[in-house]
Design a protein around this motif. Sequence first.
Motif, PDB file in Angstrom:
ATOM      1  N   ARG A   1      11.037  13.458 -44.846  1.00 52.26           N
ATOM      2  CA  ARG A   1      11.958  14.485 -45.335  1.00 52.26           C
ATOM      3  C   ARG A   1      11.262  15.833 -45.470  1.00 52.26           C
ATOM      4  N   HIS A   2      11.992  16.852 -45.076  1.00 45.15           N
ATOM      5  CA  HIS A   2      11.568  18.246 -45.259  1.00 45.15           C
ATOM      6  C   HIS A   2      12.688  18.972 -45.973  1.00 45.15           C
ATOM      7  N   TYR A   3      12.411  19.496 -47.181  1.00 47.21           N
ATOM      8  CA  TYR A   3      13.437  20.186 -47.949  1.00 47.21           C
ATOM      9  C   TYR A   3      13.609  21.613 -47.426  1.00 47.21           C
ATOM     10  N   ILE A   4      14.852  21.980 -47.213  1.00 55.90           N
ATOM     11  CA  ILE A   4      15.173  23.304 -46.666  1.00 55.90           C
ATOM     12  C   ILE A   4      15.385  24.274 -47.822  1.00 55.90           C
ATOM     13  N   ASP A   5      14.344  25.047 -48.127  1.00 57.36           N
ATOM     14  CA  ASP A   5      14.428  26.074 -49.165  1.00 57.36           C
ATOM     15  C   ASP A   5      14.157  27.433 -48.543  1.00 57.36           C
ATOM     16  N   GLU A   6      13.902  28.419 -49.372  1.00 59.31           N
ATOM     17  CA  GLU A   6      13.699  29.779 -48.855  1.00 59.31           C
ATOM     18  C   GLU A   6      12.413  29.903 -48.043  1.00 59.31           C
ATOM     19  N   LYS A   7      11.462  28.992 -48.249  1.00 54.80           N
ATOM     20  CA  LYS A   7      10.220  29.031 -47.490  1.00 54.80           C
ATOM     21  C   LYS A   7      10.277  28.194 -46.211  1.00 54.80           C
ATOM     22  N   SER A   8      11.350  27.474 -46.013  1.00 55.83           N
ATOM     23  CA  SER A   8      11.462  26.604 -44.853  1.00 55.83           C
ATOM     24  C   SER A   8      11.797  27.405 -43.600  1.00 55.83           C
ATOM     25  N   PRO A   9      11.212  27.073 -42.457  1.00 59.60           N
ATOM     26  CA  PRO A   9      11.587  27.754 -41.208  1.00 59.60           C
ATOM     27  C   PRO A   9      13.017  27.451 -40.774  1.00 59.60           C
ATOM     28  N   LEU A  10      13.647  26.426 -41.390  1.00 55.85           N
ATOM     29  CA  LEU A  10      15.052  26.121 -41.101  1.00 55.85           C
ATOM     30  C   LEU A  10      16.010  26.913 -41.973  1.00 55.85           C
ATOM     31  N   SER A  11      15.476  27.654 -42.916  1.00 57.57           N
ATOM     32  CA  SER A  11      16.326  28.418 -43.824  1.00 57.57           C
ATOM     33  C   SER A  11      17.144  29.452 -43.060  1.00 57.57           C
ATOM     34  N   GLY A  12      18.448  29.442 -43.274  1.00 56.41           N
ATOM     35  CA  GLY A  12      19.337  30.417 -42.647  1.00 56.41           C
ATOM     36  C   GLY A  12      19.690  30.113 -41.206  1.00 56.41           C
ATOM     37  N   MET A  13      19.284  28.964 -40.701  1.00 59.29           N
ATOM     38  CA  MET A  13      19.580  28.630 -39.320  1.00 59.29           C
ATOM     39  C   MET A  13      20.787  27.695 -39.242  1.00 59.29           C
ATOM     40  N   ASP A  14      21.843  28.141 -38.572  1.00 61.50           N
ATOM     41  CA  ASP A  14      22.989  27.281 -38.325  1.00 61.50           C
ATOM     42  C   ASP A  14      22.919  26.765 -36.888  1.00 61.50           C
ATOM     43  N   GLU A  15      23.966  26.061 -36.472  1.00 67.03           N
ATOM     44  CA  GLU A  15      23.954  25.462 -35.138  1.00 67.03           C
ATOM     45  C   GLU A  15      23.855  26.524 -34.046  1.00 67.03           C
ATOM     46  N   ASN A  16      24.560  27.625 -34.218  1.00 65.85           N
ATOM     47  CA  ASN A  16      24.520  28.690 -33.205  1.00 65.85           C
ATOM     48  C   ASN A  16      23.138  29.315 -33.107  1.00 65.85           C
TER      49      ASN A  16
END
Length: 322
Positions: free
Chosen positions: A237-252
């Motif tokens: 598991r990787h938690y998606i927070d403000e420091k995560s590279p996935l933060s703010g990324m949607d499918e598009n």
Amino acid sequence: MLVGIAYNACNTLVTDKGNSSMASKPDSSHQSLHPQSFHFRALINRQGRLNVQGARKFQNPFADLYHFFFSLSWPKFFAIVASIYLMTNLSFGVLYFISGVSSSFTHCFFLSVQNMNAVDFDKVHSQGIGVYILMTIQAFLGLLTLAVITGLFYARFSRATARIIFSNKAIIGPHNGKLCFSFRIANERLNQIAEAHMALHLTKNEITLEGEHTRKFHDMKLERDHSPLFALSWTVRHYIDEKSPLSGMDENKMKETQMGILASLTGIDETFSQPIIARHSYSQEDIVYNRRFKDIITWHDKKVRIDLKGIHDLHEPPLAVT
């Protein structure tokens, strides 16, 4: 010389046909494509291996022969060994035929096959010292060839490999009230992997301030990146927070940047006492939302059982998001 010919023949065999056709084109037809032009799967396959091809200058066949034989698949390895064996016997068969050992080339060829393992001088006792020297040279080369091929075969056969199963889907959804990216792995051998470490990296296309197209990797912090004894299954598991590279990324955004996630597991297989490594990659198409994996570990008859066939199974219907 024969090994060099077989090496070059195998290079031709293992080189992709598309790469060969590209190499035949003039340099003026080559175009430099920036990363935005590539799909993630065109760069990294599901097993986490790079799909990169490139023209190389001519190399000395003996410069990196050990690595070359190790990098071959088993069918190609046996094909090369058989080719070397066949070409060696054909060459000595021609030499025996020229030397007048027999008027039949077939007889000379099978005589060469026999001499590779056991020399029988009585069969050519009337042919002179030249044939004896030729048979001695073949016996010496046969001894060396047998030793080298036996060593390569044993080294390949004894090399430790990982049998780690990665779930074919990754999940973005809530866990303990937090949004996280997760996937599941299991040890197919059900033996123990000591000091197992998991690393997760996100890669995507980016444009620098100077307008240069590039592809960068970003570390993804895990809930737990170390397992002292990995034997059954592990939900990473990787938690998606403000420091995560996935933060703010949607499918598009994922599709636009050709995002991909590369997972890498390292550890020591206690059966072989050797380090192992397993990799897998997830693209935007492999991600599902607000789902959960089904349990695959059960307690039955005072024993823990694991159903590896269900490692990819997800609960239906999707989780309700509040």
